[in-house]
Motif scaffolding. Structure first.
Motif, short mmCIF file in Angstrom:
data_model
loop_
_atom_site.label_atom_id
_atom_site.label_comp_id
_atom_site.label_asym_id
_atom_site.label_seq_id
_atom_site.Cartn_x
_atom_site.Cartn_y
_atom_site.Cartn_z
N GLY A 139 0.94 -1.16 0.10
CA GLY A 139 -0.01 0.01 0.02
C GLY A 139 0.81 1.08 -0.03
O GLY A 139 0.24 2.46 -0.75
N ASP A 140 2.28 1.14 0.79
CA ASP A 140 2.91 2.27 0.66
C ASP A 140 4.23 2.10 -0.07
O ASP A 140 5.14 1.27 0.09
CB ASP A 140 3.43 2.71 2.14
N VAL A 141 4.13 2.67 -1.49
CA VAL A 141 5.21 2.42 -2.15
C VAL A 141 5.81 3.65 -2.49
O VAL A 141 5.25 4.86 -3.21
CB VAL A 141 4.79 1.86 -3.66
N ALA A 142 6.92 4.05 -2.08
CA ALA A 142 7.63 5.41 -2.28
C ALA A 142 9.03 5.39 -2.76
O ALA A 142 9.90 4.96 -1.97
CB ALA A 142 7.50 6.22 -0.91
N PRO A 143 9.54 5.55 -3.95
CA PRO A 143 10.90 5.78 -4.55
C PRO A 143 11.53 7.05 -3.99
O PRO A 143 10.76 7.86 -3.23
CB PRO A 143 10.74 6.14 -5.94
N TYR A 144 12.81 7.04 -3.55
CA TYR A 144 13.64 7.90 -3.37
C TYR A 144 15.00 7.93 -3.91
O TYR A 144 15.32 6.83 -4.38
CB TYR A 144 13.86 7.83 -1.67
N VAL A 145 15.33 9.26 -3.80
CA VAL A 145 16.71 9.37 -4.74
C VAL A 145 18.03 9.57 -3.85
O VAL A 145 17.86 9.66 -2.69
CB VAL A 145 16.87 10.63 -5.69
N THR A 146 19.14 8.98 -4.65
CA THR A 146 20.42 9.32 -4.14
C THR A 146 21.51 9.68 -5.03
O THR A 146 21.11 9.48 -6.24
CB THR A 146 21.08 7.99 -3.29
N THR A 147 22.45 10.16 -4.93
CA THR A 147 23.43 10.66 -5.84
C THR A 147 24.75 9.95 -5.77
O THR A 147 25.48 10.05 -4.96
CB THR A 147 23.91 12.04 -5.99
N VAL A 148 25.00 8.93 -6.77
CA VAL A 148 26.27 8.17 -6.69
C VAL A 148 27.14 8.52 -7.97
O VAL A 148 26.70 8.32 -9.16
CB VAL A 148 25.89 6.77 -6.71
N PRO A 149 28.18 9.30 -7.65
CA PRO A 149 29.02 9.81 -8.44
C PRO A 149 29.50 8.94 -9.54
O PRO A 149 29.86 9.20 -10.78
CB PRO A 149 30.39 10.23 -7.78
#
Ligand code: SAM
Length: 287
Positions: free
Chosen positions: A218-228
């Motif tokens: 029910g709770d699907v949430a993408p989240y970002v990170t920055t990998v050089p």
């Protein structure tokens, strides 16, 4: 006679049509064809040791924290007091090392398809895996992760899918059937977190799995990170749960849980944790 300068050797990753990312290979450390993939480990002046699988950069000594800290500490600090963890993939040991930093962890099962990735990580990637594979809380199973979650009777508080991208042996780890099996293996209120590549060059590695995750969670949430090491923009992870832990986790709670870890982060902060769910418009349009 002065020796002719060694011609430089560059390792190239194709990152899209007409686009490449290349790193100087100052020393080739390991190169072998395993039963599942082509493995290459080399030294680079900027990134330190760099791991490649099937010609795709996976992780490096210098920037591994921007990947492993956001894959591991975000969900672990969200849930709080995680005891039992399942890692699918993660043969380099980076994810495992970060999970073991949490004193609440009693047992970690790591299910890796390719034993040769573990073998050489223990030998050559100590900066990533440390002594994680020797920790008494750890059990390693050599298997396809999709089969493991179909068959296991174990229950986990957190499942981390630290796989290669949805091509080759990793593809099965991005399906609705796999996520339904993960749901079956989760304790009440538990969560799955998946790695979903770099949307700028591989948008379907996020859009399709999100649709599949929504069939089970029910709770699907993408989240970002920055990998050089991952060129062309941020990469995404995706949190999925049927509990409310993500909504309940405020910055004060995250700070107190994070402070309890004896660990100086390279990348993670509680503020960044909450901000990571704010997606750039081109990524938000994919889900
Ligand atoms: N992408 C990570 C990073 O950027 O730091 C590193 C990922 S780790 C090296 C990926 C692992 O997933 C590999 O060791 C690969 O063998 C494993 N893998 C791929 N398909 C799998 C499957 N079906 N079951 C279990 N492990 C799998």
């Amino acid at each position: 006679m002065a020796e002719a300068p060694q011609s430089e050797s560059w390792v190239v990753e194709d990152i899209g049509e007409g686009a490449r990312f290349s790193l100087l290979e100052s020393e080739l450390l390991q190169e072998r064809q395993t039963a599942f993939q082509r493995l290459r480990l080399f030294a680079n002046p900027t990134f330190g040791k760099v791991l490649m699988l099937d010609d795709i950069f996976q992780t490096s000594e210098r920037d591994e924290g921007s990947y492993h800290e956001m894959l591991v500490h975000l969900p672990m600090l969200t849930l709080g007091a995680v005891r039992r963890v399942l890692i699918i993939g993660g043969g380099d040991g980076g994810t495992l090392r970060h999970v073991l930093l949490h004193p609440s962890v009693e047992a970690v099962t790591l299910v890796e398809l390719d034993p040769e990735v573990i073998e050489f990580s223990r030998e050559h990637l100590g900066a990533l895996c440390g002594q994680a594979f020797e920790d008494p809380r750890v059990s390693v199973t050599i298997a396809d992760g999709s089969r493991f979650v179909q068959e296991t009777d174990e229950r986990y508080d957190l499942i981390l899918v630290d796989s290669t991208d949805p091509v080759g042996p990793g593809k099965v780890l991005f399906s609705a059937a796999f996520y339904a099996d993960c749901k079956r293996c989760l304790a009440e209120g538990g969560a799955v977190v998946t790695q979903n590549a770099v949307p700028f060059s591989f948008p379907e590695a996020l859009s399709e799995p999100v649709e599949a995750l929504r069939q089970s969670f029910g709770d699907v949430a993408p989240y970002v990170t920055t990998v050089p090491l991952f060129a062309v923009g941020p990469m995404v992870f995706c949190w999925a749960s049927n509990g409310t832990a993500r909504q309940d986790a405020d910055v004060e709670t995250l700070h107190s849980r994070f402070a309890a870890l004896d660990f100086e982060a390279y990348y993670y902060t509680p503020e960044l944790h909450l901000a990571a769910f704010a997606l750039p418009a081109y990524i938000a349009r994919l889900i």
